[in-house]
Design a protein around this motif. Sequence first.
Motif, short mmCIF file in Angstrom:
data_model
loop_
_atom_site.label_atom_id
_atom_site.label_comp_id
_atom_site.label_asym_id
_atom_site.label_seq_id
_atom_site.Cartn_x
_atom_site.Cartn_y
_atom_site.Cartn_z
N ALA A 190 -45.37 -9.57 30.10
CA ALA A 190 -44.07 -10.18 30.35
C ALA A 190 -43.49 -9.71 31.68
CB ALA A 190 -43.12 -9.85 29.21
N THR A 191 -43.70 -8.43 31.98
CA THR A 191 -43.22 -7.88 33.25
C THR A 191 -43.96 -8.52 34.42
OG1 THR A 191 -42.78 -5.78 32.15
CG2 THR A 191 -42.86 -5.76 34.55
N MET A 192 -45.26 -8.73 34.26
CA MET A 192 -46.05 -9.38 35.30
C MET A 192 -45.55 -10.80 35.54
SD MET A 192 -48.64 -9.49 37.46
CE MET A 192 -49.95 -8.29 37.07
N LYS A 193 -45.30 -11.56 34.47
CA LYS A 193 -44.83 -12.95 34.62
C LYS A 193 -43.48 -12.99 35.33
CE LYS A 193 -43.82 -17.19 32.09
NZ LYS A 193 -43.80 -17.88 30.77
N GLU A 194 -42.60 -12.08 35.00
CA GLU A 194 -41.28 -12.05 35.65
C GLU A 194 -41.41 -11.72 37.13
OE1 GLU A 194 -37.01 -12.27 35.58
OE2 GLU A 194 -38.61 -12.97 34.26
N PHE A 195 -42.30 -10.78 37.45
CA PHE A 195 -42.54 -10.42 38.86
C PHE A 195 -43.09 -11.60 39.64
CE2 PHE A 195 -46.11 -9.06 41.67
CZ PHE A 195 -45.34 -8.69 42.77
N LEU A 196 -44.10 -12.28 39.10
CA LEU A 196 -44.68 -13.43 39.78
C LEU A 196 -43.67 -14.56 39.93
CD1 LEU A 196 -48.26 -13.59 38.17
CD2 LEU A 196 -47.63 -12.70 40.42
N LYS A 221 -42.82 -19.39 37.09
CA LYS A 221 -41.93 -20.54 37.17
C LYS A 221 -40.77 -20.20 38.10
CE LYS A 221 -39.34 -19.06 33.08
NZ LYS A 221 -38.87 -19.43 31.71
N LEU A 222 -39.99 -21.23 38.44
CA LEU A 222 -38.79 -20.99 39.23
C LEU A 222 -37.72 -20.37 38.33
CD1 LEU A 222 -38.58 -24.33 41.27
CD2 LEU A 222 -39.22 -22.08 42.15
N ILE A 223 -37.09 -19.31 38.82
CA ILE A 223 -36.04 -18.63 38.04
C ILE A 223 -34.79 -18.51 38.90
CG2 ILE A 223 -37.72 -17.36 36.64
CD1 ILE A 223 -37.24 -14.91 38.37
N SER A 224 -33.73 -17.98 38.32
CA SER A 224 -32.46 -17.86 39.04
C SER A 224 -32.55 -16.80 40.13
CB SER A 224 -31.34 -17.51 38.07
OG SER A 224 -31.51 -16.20 37.57
N PHE A 225 -31.70 -16.97 41.13
CA PHE A 225 -31.68 -16.00 42.23
C PHE A 225 -31.28 -14.62 41.73
CE2 PHE A 225 -29.54 -13.93 45.84
CZ PHE A 225 -30.60 -13.90 46.74
N ARG A 226 -30.38 -14.57 40.74
CA ARG A 226 -29.95 -13.28 40.20
C ARG A 226 -31.13 -12.52 39.59
NH1 ARG A 226 -24.97 -13.16 36.08
NH2 ARG A 226 -23.94 -13.77 38.03
N ARG A 227 -31.97 -13.23 38.85
CA ARG A 227 -33.15 -12.57 38.27
C ARG A 227 -34.13 -12.11 39.35
NH1 ARG A 227 -35.30 -16.60 33.72
NH2 ARG A 227 -37.05 -15.09 33.70
N CYS A 228 -34.21 -12.87 40.42
CA CYS A 228 -35.09 -12.46 41.54
C CYS A 228 -34.63 -11.13 42.13
CB CYS A 228 -35.08 -13.53 42.63
SG CYS A 228 -35.90 -15.06 42.18
N VAL A 229 -33.34 -11.04 42.37
CA VAL A 229 -32.78 -9.83 42.99
C VAL A 229 -32.91 -8.63 42.07
CG1 VAL A 229 -30.66 -8.79 43.88
CG2 VAL A 229 -31.20 -11.16 44.44
N ARG A 230 -32.82 -8.86 40.77
CA ARG A 230 -32.88 -7.75 39.82
C ARG A 230 -34.31 -7.28 39.56
NH1 ARG A 230 -29.64 -9.92 34.71
NH2 ARG A 230 -30.56 -8.04 33.82
N ALA A 282 -37.62 -5.46 40.09
CA ALA A 282 -38.00 -4.30 40.90
C ALA A 282 -39.15 -4.63 41.85
CB ALA A 282 -38.38 -3.13 40.00
N GLY A 283 -40.15 -5.38 41.37
CA GLY A 283 -41.28 -5.74 42.21
C GLY A 283 -40.88 -6.62 43.37
N ALA A 284 -39.99 -7.60 43.11
CA ALA A 284 -39.51 -8.48 44.17
C ALA A 284 -38.72 -7.70 45.21
CB ALA A 284 -38.66 -9.59 43.58
N ARG A 285 -37.92 -6.75 44.75
CA ARG A 285 -37.16 -5.92 45.71
C ARG A 285 -38.10 -5.08 46.56
NH1 ARG A 285 -33.87 -4.74 41.21
NH2 ARG A 285 -34.61 -2.57 41.22
#
Length: 528
Positions: A88-94, A222-231, A233-236
């Motif tokens: 689940a963490t991997m999917k959120e990061f991708l 998938k495309l997610i909200s900008f807020r989730r992107c910023v939160r 850790a991998g994306a940051r």
Amino acid sequence: MNRKSSLLKSGISLSVLTLISRILGLIREMTKSAFLGTGPLADAFTVAFMIPNLLRRIFAENSMTVAFIPTFQTYLEEEKRNTPDAKATMKEFLSATFTMLSFAVTGTVIIGILCSGLIVAVFFPKIGDFSATVLLTRIMFPYLLLISVAAFFQGILNGVRSFLPTGITPILFNLSVIGCTFVLAKPCGNPALAMAIGVVIGGSFQMLFQLPFVLRAGFSFKLISFRRCVRNAGARKILRLIVPTLIGTAVYQINDLVSTALATYSGVGVAASLQYSIRLQELILGIFAVSVGTVILPDLSAHAVNKQWEVFQKLLLNAAKIIALVTVPATIFLLCSGEHIIILVYKSRRFTDESVRLTLQAFQWHIAGLFFIALNRILTSAFYAQSDTKRPTIAGIACFGINIVLAAALAGLMQGGGIALALTVASAVNTGLLLYFLTKSDSIDVRTLLVSATGFTVKMLLFSLIAAAPLYFFGARLYDPLAAYPRIIAQGLPLFISAALFALIILTLLLITGDSLLKTAVQKIRRR
């Protein structure tokens, strides 16, 4: 299987595909030379394709890939350890990475299409056909979005050591451009327009072809909200890594931009001749340099994460030796045979004797920097694997200044040759700076690395000079008897004989000296 054998196997496998792609890329340039030569439309297409291509390298190949793979590797390591919620963490990061990339690039494409006229007017005021350049730029800007998403897919596949799909996609791109040029040139009434359409279609193939392999490997996003992107850790972390990389990559690409602009001031056809020359250089780089760099980055990242510095250093040393094994002999051979290669590859229809002269002028100086450019790709991988993007950026900025100053000073005197010489000198300085910065790492014994790699490089230089001696003194005797025959025979047959003789001498010398890399390659062939 030991690491040297694994690297060689992966490098050879990917290199076969990359070689096919580079050959097709060369055929693409041959098609361009036949339809456009070194006239105003050739310069227009060169500039128009360079603009989105420049941004592609910033968003995709360099910044995105080198920031993404080391971060992605940490998530893969967590999955291997069966960490709870790892999938689940991997999917959120991708998903966060995919969303950020898509929005950033889409915005850039829209702005680029709207401002194409301004971009061309500001950077290329001396371009021969202004309206054609603007039109072609607008048509090809969407290629940036397609290839950026394709690079994201490539990063995922390379992270799990799946190199086959990413090796095939450039082949599809080149086939698309070549096919569209021949099929659409007449209906469009403009070969450059047909090539531009082929670029966009080819970019679509590059993106869509990799998607099934990514899904089959078990990854989804998938495309997610900008807020989730910023939160996330991998994306940051990617943003932290990508900012200095963006600066360094942008500096490198601005080099290309300024160099091309200077070429348009130097006369009609100079910008196109530089591109023809670089395409020949990239054919050699693509045989092994790019492939080895692609193969070792995930492995280097994994060793850095696990603090396996001894294995890290051995892998880096073997990669550097492979680069020297390929590029040093290639440089010497191409310096001896450059004019014949250009005539064989390009001279037809609109590609005249003057086109040959302009291209050779640049090619001789481009090839002189082949080893440094290839080695830089390996050295930067060593930094990126350790999530160090600042030092390569500093080196890039310093070399940017050197390149621009030299190019501006030499372009008027040497035309394309001066611009190519400036790039070679800057690349050599970049190598020196990267090696210096590598000495600051406590994890790597740079002195041992440097002594071993330098000794091997000097050996390859000596062997190459010995192999080149017969070509230098007696090469003309191969070409003179065939001068009246068609170009493919008059140039191709002597070149083949020359290359075979050159390679045979070097292989003999390597066998006599018991070279370890050659022994590894022979052992692998015997096992097959």
